[in-house]
Scaffold this active site. Structure first.
Site: not given
Length: 248
Positions: A134, A147
């Site tokens: 990401s 995350y």
């Protein structure tokens, strides 16, 4: 020759779109996910092109069993490590530990275990690994510690794995998406659909289909080429300035 892709998290978002796209291209698709009903729906759609397997990435015994599939499903040419989770965007002390553990076990432990289990076959077939990282791996943001940390791990794992696999012919790519409108964002907003919709209002975000196209492009590159990392964002997303706290 028909090729085979194994896609984790095939029940929604990027994974489901990729399963559809690769099946359309004539590939065999091994699709894993936690939601049996979603897998059944996808099998009805893709028919014999799909082998649906109900697997939770936190179940390491089940994950490692994917290295023992019967032919032709065992002849895996591409591993798409797509399955992932995220806690709601909040500060670390406010987030339940069980939820954090689930994210770490899915995004890191399960991904590494599956990759390790499939490497002998991927080396034998001079295959390919695409790992979903990401932009959060590269750009910090408030509430993203766990995350983003797991996605930074995925990025670095991909790069170091390339070093380990030098000379084998196996390609490894870390895909690092920005804002994409999928069910995943609803989870990130604590199940608040309205908040998810507001996040993407009037900014033309990326879609799951955009990423399926990207995965297919990567799979069809000449075998002597490797894209190490690829970061993509919608045109209407860029970077913010530094946060500054001003004392009274």
């Amino acid at each position: 020759m028909t090729k085979t892709i194994l896609i984790t998290g095939a029940t929604s978002g990027f994974g489901r779109a990729a399963a559809r796209r690769f099946a359309k291209e004539g590939w065999r698709v091994v699709g894993t996910g936690r939601r049996a009903e979603r897998l059944r729906e996808l099998q009805e759609e893709l028919d014999d092109a799909l082998l649906p397997l109900e697997i939770d990435m936190r179940d390491l015994e089940a994950v490692e069993s994917l290295a023992k599939l019967s032919a032709p499903w065992s002849e895996i040419d591409l591993l798409l490590n797509n399955a992932g989770g995220a806690p709601p965007t909040s500060s670390l002390p406010e987030t339940d530990w069980a939820r954090l553990q689930e994210v770490i076990d899915t995004n890191v432990v399960g991904l590494v275990a599956l990759t390790r289990a499939l490497l002998p076959k991927l080396i034998e077939r001079k295959g390919q690994i695409i790992n979903l990282s990401s932009v959060a791996a590269n750009y910090p943001y408030k509430g993203g510690a766990v995350y983003a940390g797991t996605k930074a791990f995925v990025r670095q794992f991909s790069l170091d794995l390339r070093c380990d696999l030098a000379g084998t012919g196996v390609r490894v790519t870390s895909v690092e998406p920005g804002m994409a409108e999928t069910e995943f964002t609803v989870v990130r907003t604590g199940g608040n659909q309205a908040a998810s919709d507001a996040l993407y209002a009037n900014m033309n975000p990326m879609t799951a289909e955009d990423h399926a196209d990207l995965f297919c492009w990567l799979a069809n590159l000449p075998p002597h080429l490797n894209i190490n990392t690829i970061e993509l964002m919608p045109v209407n997303q860029s970077w913010a300035g530094f946060a500054v706290n001003r004392e009274s």
